[in-house]
Design a protein around this motif. Structure first.
Motif, PDB file in Angstrom:
ATOM      1  N   PHE A   3      10.450 -57.900 -37.538  1.00 31.01           N
ATOM      2  CA  PHE A   3       9.447 -57.687 -38.579  1.00 31.01           C
ATOM      3  C   PHE A   3       9.977 -56.620 -39.524  1.00 31.01           C
ATOM      4  CE2 PHE A   3       7.030 -58.926 -34.841  1.00 31.01           C
ATOM      5  CZ  PHE A   3       6.272 -59.960 -35.341  1.00 31.01           C
ATOM      6  N   GLN A   4      10.024 -56.919 -40.806  1.00 34.43           N
ATOM      7  CA  GLN A   4      10.501 -55.945 -41.772  1.00 34.43           C
ATOM      8  C   GLN A   4       9.668 -56.059 -43.036  1.00 34.43           C
ATOM      9  OE1 GLN A   4      14.706 -56.320 -42.376  1.00 34.43           O
ATOM     10  NE2 GLN A   4      15.160 -56.190 -40.219  1.00 34.43           N
ATOM     11  N   TYR A   5       9.409 -54.908 -43.655  1.00 33.62           N
ATOM     12  CA  TYR A   5       8.674 -54.867 -44.918  1.00 33.62           C
ATOM     13  C   TYR A   5       9.610 -54.369 -46.006  1.00 33.62           C
ATOM     14  CZ  TYR A   5       4.453 -55.268 -42.144  1.00 33.62           C
ATOM     15  OH  TYR A   5       3.490 -55.704 -41.285  1.00 33.62           O
ATOM     16  N   PHE A   6       9.544 -54.964 -47.178  1.00 32.02           N
ATOM     17  CA  PHE A   6      10.405 -54.583 -48.290  1.00 32.02           C
ATOM     18  C   PHE A   6       9.592 -54.569 -49.571  1.00 32.02           C
ATOM     19  CE2 PHE A   6      12.977 -56.760 -45.167  1.00 32.02           C
ATOM     20  CZ  PHE A   6      14.014 -55.877 -44.977  1.00 32.02           C
ATOM     21  N   LYS A   7       9.890 -53.631 -50.445  1.00 32.18           N
ATOM     22  CA  LYS A   7       9.299 -53.615 -51.783  1.00 32.18           C
ATOM     23  C   LYS A   7      10.245 -54.388 -52.692  1.00 32.18           C
ATOM     24  CE  LYS A   7       6.657 -52.428 -55.210  1.00 32.18           C
ATOM     25  NZ  LYS A   7       5.350 -53.009 -55.391  1.00 32.18           N
ATOM     26  N   PHE A   8       9.729 -55.431 -53.335  1.00 28.26           N
ATOM     27  CA  PHE A   8      10.554 -56.301 -54.161  1.00 28.26           C
ATOM     28  C   PHE A   8      10.177 -56.210 -55.623  1.00 28.26           C
ATOM     29  CE2 PHE A   8      12.085 -58.303 -50.479  1.00 28.26           C
ATOM     30  CZ  PHE A   8      13.147 -59.088 -50.849  1.00 28.26           C
ATOM     31  N   TYR A   9      11.155 -56.383 -56.457  1.00 18.58           N
ATOM     32  CA  TYR A   9      10.950 -56.604 -57.876  1.00 18.58           C
ATOM     33  C   TYR A   9      11.486 -57.992 -58.162  1.00 18.58           C
ATOM     34  CZ  TYR A   9       9.822 -51.753 -57.713  1.00 18.58           C
ATOM     35  OH  TYR A   9       9.226 -50.576 -57.383  1.00 18.58           O
ATOM     36  N   LYS A  10      11.135 -58.548 -59.277  1.00 18.33           N
ATOM     37  CA  LYS A  10      11.465 -59.935 -59.580  1.00 18.33           C
ATOM     38  C   LYS A  10      12.942 -60.224 -59.357  1.00 18.33           C
ATOM     39  CE  LYS A  10      10.963 -63.460 -63.077  1.00 18.33           C
ATOM     40  NZ  LYS A  10      10.398 -63.824 -64.352  1.00 18.33           N
ATOM     41  N   GLY A  11      13.213 -61.330 -58.672  1.00 19.80           N
ATOM     42  CA  GLY A  11      14.579 -61.788 -58.482  1.00 19.80           C
ATOM     43  C   GLY A  11      14.929 -62.025 -57.022  1.00 19.80           C
ATOM     44  N   VAL A  12      16.181 -62.429 -56.803  1.00 26.29           N
ATOM     45  CA  VAL A  12      16.690 -62.690 -55.464  1.00 26.29           C
ATOM     46  C   VAL A  12      17.241 -61.394 -54.888  1.00 26.29           C
ATOM     47  CG1 VAL A  12      18.395 -63.968 -54.107  1.00 26.29           C
ATOM     48  CG2 VAL A  12      17.235 -65.087 -56.008  1.00 26.29           C
ATOM     49  N   ARG A  13      16.872 -61.111 -53.656  1.00 29.81           N
ATOM     50  CA  ARG A  13      17.365 -59.922 -52.957  1.00 29.81           C
ATOM     51  C   ARG A  13      18.017 -60.349 -51.658  1.00 29.81           C
ATOM     52  NH1 ARG A  13      16.503 -58.367 -57.310  1.00 29.81           N
ATOM     53  NH2 ARG A  13      15.067 -56.762 -57.975  1.00 29.81           N
ATOM     54  N   THR A  14      19.055 -59.634 -51.253  1.00 36.87           N
ATOM     55  CA  THR A  14      19.730 -59.881 -49.992  1.00 36.87           C
ATOM     56  C   THR A  14      19.323 -58.803 -49.001  1.00 36.87           C
ATOM     57  OG1 THR A  14      21.607 -60.886 -51.141  1.00 36.87           O
ATOM     58  CG2 THR A  14      21.980 -60.146 -48.886  1.00 36.87           C
ATOM     59  N   HIS A  48      16.211 -68.295 -49.646  1.00 34.26           N
ATOM     60  CA  HIS A  48      17.356 -69.028 -50.189  1.00 34.26           C
ATOM     61  C   HIS A  48      18.491 -69.183 -49.178  1.00 34.26           C
ATOM     62  CE1 HIS A  48      16.270 -69.393 -54.479  1.00 34.26           C
ATOM     63  NE2 HIS A  48      15.566 -68.310 -54.251  1.00 34.26           N
ATOM     64  N   SER A  49      18.242 -68.886 -47.908  1.00 36.30           N
ATOM     65  CA  SER A  49      19.292 -68.927 -46.883  1.00 36.30           C
ATOM     66  C   SER A  49      18.915 -69.912 -45.783  1.00 36.30           C
ATOM     67  CB  SER A  49      19.476 -67.542 -46.251  1.00 36.30           C
ATOM     68  OG  SER A  49      19.780 -66.583 -47.221  1.00 36.30           O
ATOM     69  N   SER A  50      19.903 -70.682 -45.346  1.00 37.56           N
ATOM     70  CA  SER A  50      19.669 -71.581 -44.211  1.00 37.56           C
ATOM     71  C   SER A  50      19.691 -70.772 -42.917  1.00 37.56           C
ATOM     72  CB  SER A  50      20.758 -72.655 -44.155  1.00 37.56           C
ATOM     73  OG  SER A  50      22.007 -72.053 -43.815  1.00 37.56           O
ATOM     74  N   TYR A  51      19.181 -71.361 -41.854  1.00 39.14           N
ATOM     75  CA  TYR A  51      19.196 -70.674 -40.555  1.00 39.14           C
ATOM     76  C   TYR A  51      20.632 -70.335 -40.148  1.00 39.14           C
ATOM     77  CZ  TYR A  51      14.279 -71.991 -39.764  1.00 39.14           C
ATOM     78  OH  TYR A  51      12.915 -72.130 -39.847  1.00 39.14           O
ATOM     79  N   ASN A  52      21.561 -71.274 -40.331  1.00 43.56           N
ATOM     80  CA  ASN A  52      22.967 -71.017 -39.970  1.00 43.56           C
ATOM     81  C   ASN A  52      23.555 -69.881 -40.794  1.00 43.56           C
ATOM     82  OD1 ASN A  52      23.138 -72.908 -37.938  1.00 43.56           O
ATOM     83  ND2 ASN A  52      23.823 -74.531 -39.297  1.00 43.56           N
ATOM     84  N   TYR A  53      23.228 -69.817 -42.080  1.00 41.64           N
ATOM     85  CA  TYR A  53      23.717 -68.734 -42.938  1.00 41.64           C
ATOM     86  C   TYR A  53      23.221 -67.380 -42.416  1.00 41.64           C
ATOM     87  CZ  TYR A  53      24.597 -65.831 -47.004  1.00 41.64           C
ATOM     88  OH  TYR A  53      25.026 -64.820 -47.824  1.00 41.64           O
ATOM     89  N   ILE A  54      21.956 -67.315 -42.029  1.00 38.32           N
ATOM     90  CA  ILE A  54      21.384 -66.067 -41.527  1.00 38.32           C
ATOM     91  C   ILE A  54      22.106 -65.627 -40.254  1.00 38.32           C
ATOM     92  CG2 ILE A  54      19.303 -64.971 -40.605  1.00 38.32           C
ATOM     93  CD1 ILE A  54      17.700 -66.992 -42.380  1.00 38.32           C
ATOM     94  N   GLU A  59      22.393 -61.823 -42.734  1.00 39.67           N
ATOM     95  CA  GLU A  59      21.620 -61.476 -43.925  1.00 39.67           C
ATOM     96  C   GLU A  59      20.790 -62.669 -44.345  1.00 39.67           C
ATOM     97  OE1 GLU A  59      24.660 -60.309 -46.724  1.00 39.67           O
ATOM     98  OE2 GLU A  59      24.793 -62.328 -47.531  1.00 39.67           O
ATOM     99  N   ILE A  60      19.751 -62.383 -45.130  1.00 36.76           N
ATOM    100  CA  ILE A  60      18.862 -63.420 -45.634  1.00 36.76           C
ATOM    101  C   ILE A  60      18.613 -63.141 -47.114  1.00 36.76           C
ATOM    102  CG2 ILE A  60      16.836 -62.129 -44.851  1.00 36.76           C
ATOM    103  CD1 ILE A  60      15.426 -64.816 -44.419  1.00 36.76           C
ATOM    104  N   LYS A  61      18.632 -64.174 -47.921  1.00 35.65           N
ATOM    105  CA  LYS A  61      18.357 -64.038 -49.345  1.00 35.65           C
ATOM    106  C   LYS A  61      16.946 -64.538 -49.622  1.00 35.65           C
ATOM    107  CE  LYS A  61      23.133 -64.274 -50.663  1.00 35.65           C
ATOM    108  NZ  LYS A  61      24.156 -64.857 -51.490  1.00 35.65           N
ATOM    109  N   VAL A  62      16.146 -63.674 -50.264  1.00 39.37           N
ATOM    110  CA  VAL A  62      14.738 -63.966 -50.516  1.00 39.37           C
ATOM    111  C   VAL A  62      14.451 -63.754 -51.993  1.00 39.37           C
ATOM    112  CG1 VAL A  62      12.375 -63.334 -49.931  1.00 39.37           C
ATOM    113  CG2 VAL A  62      14.142 -63.202 -48.193  1.00 39.37           C
ATOM    114  N   TYR A  63      13.678 -64.669 -52.600  1.00 39.18           N
ATOM    115  CA  TYR A  63      13.254 -64.544 -53.988  1.00 39.18           C
ATOM    116  C   TYR A  63      11.804 -64.093 -54.017  1.00 39.18           C
ATOM    117  CZ  TYR A  63      11.553 -65.730 -58.600  1.00 39.18           C
ATOM    118  OH  TYR A  63      10.967 -65.654 -59.832  1.00 39.18           O
ATOM    119  N   ALA A  64      11.512 -63.136 -54.891  1.00 37.79           N
ATOM    120  CA  ALA A  64      10.126 -62.730 -55.154  1.00 37.79           C
ATOM    121  C   ALA A  64       9.901 -62.787 -56.658  1.00 37.79           C
ATOM    122  CB  ALA A  64       9.872 -61.321 -54.634  1.00 37.79           C
ATOM    123  N   ALA A  65       8.718 -63.287 -57.066  1.00 29.49           N
ATOM    124  CA  ALA A  65       8.441 -63.508 -58.481  1.00 29.49           C
ATOM    125  C   ALA A  65       8.084 -62.246 -59.251  1.00 29.49           C
ATOM    126  CB  ALA A  65       7.313 -64.522 -58.636  1.00 29.49           C
TER     127      ALA A  65
END
Length: 78
Positions: A3-14, A48-54, A59-65
């Motif tokens: 479980f992790q919490y992140f503050k995001f701004y628009k765009g893809v984050r790794t 934006h990451s497949s299970y195998n990529y993770i 790492e995992i790539k996530v987009y937030a609007a």
């Protein structure tokens, strides 16, 4: 389980994954915005990451609007 919490701004984050998963069963993303942000477009998130990529890259790539806090939950076996 992670479980992790992140503050995001628009765009893809790794994001770094700190657990040595052998198999991933589920990835979920939950966004939290302030009461003043009422436009539904502000609540978009996607992975934006497949299970195998993770597993391979830890790492995992996530987009937030928009500017939002998101919770990333990864369920898997280690």
């Amino acid at each position: 389980m992670s479980f992790q919490y992140f503050k995001f701004y628009k765009g893809v984050r790794t994001l770094k994954v700190q657990t040595n998963f052998k198999k991933i069963l589920s990835v979920s993303v939950t966004g939290y915005i302030t009461e003043r942000q009422t436009d539904s477009n502000l609540m978009l998130q996607s992975v934006h990451s497949s299970y195998n990529y993770i597993i391979l890259n830890k790492e995992i790539k996530v987009y937030a609007a928009s500017g939002q806090t998101i919770e990333v939950t990864i369920i898997g076996t280690i």
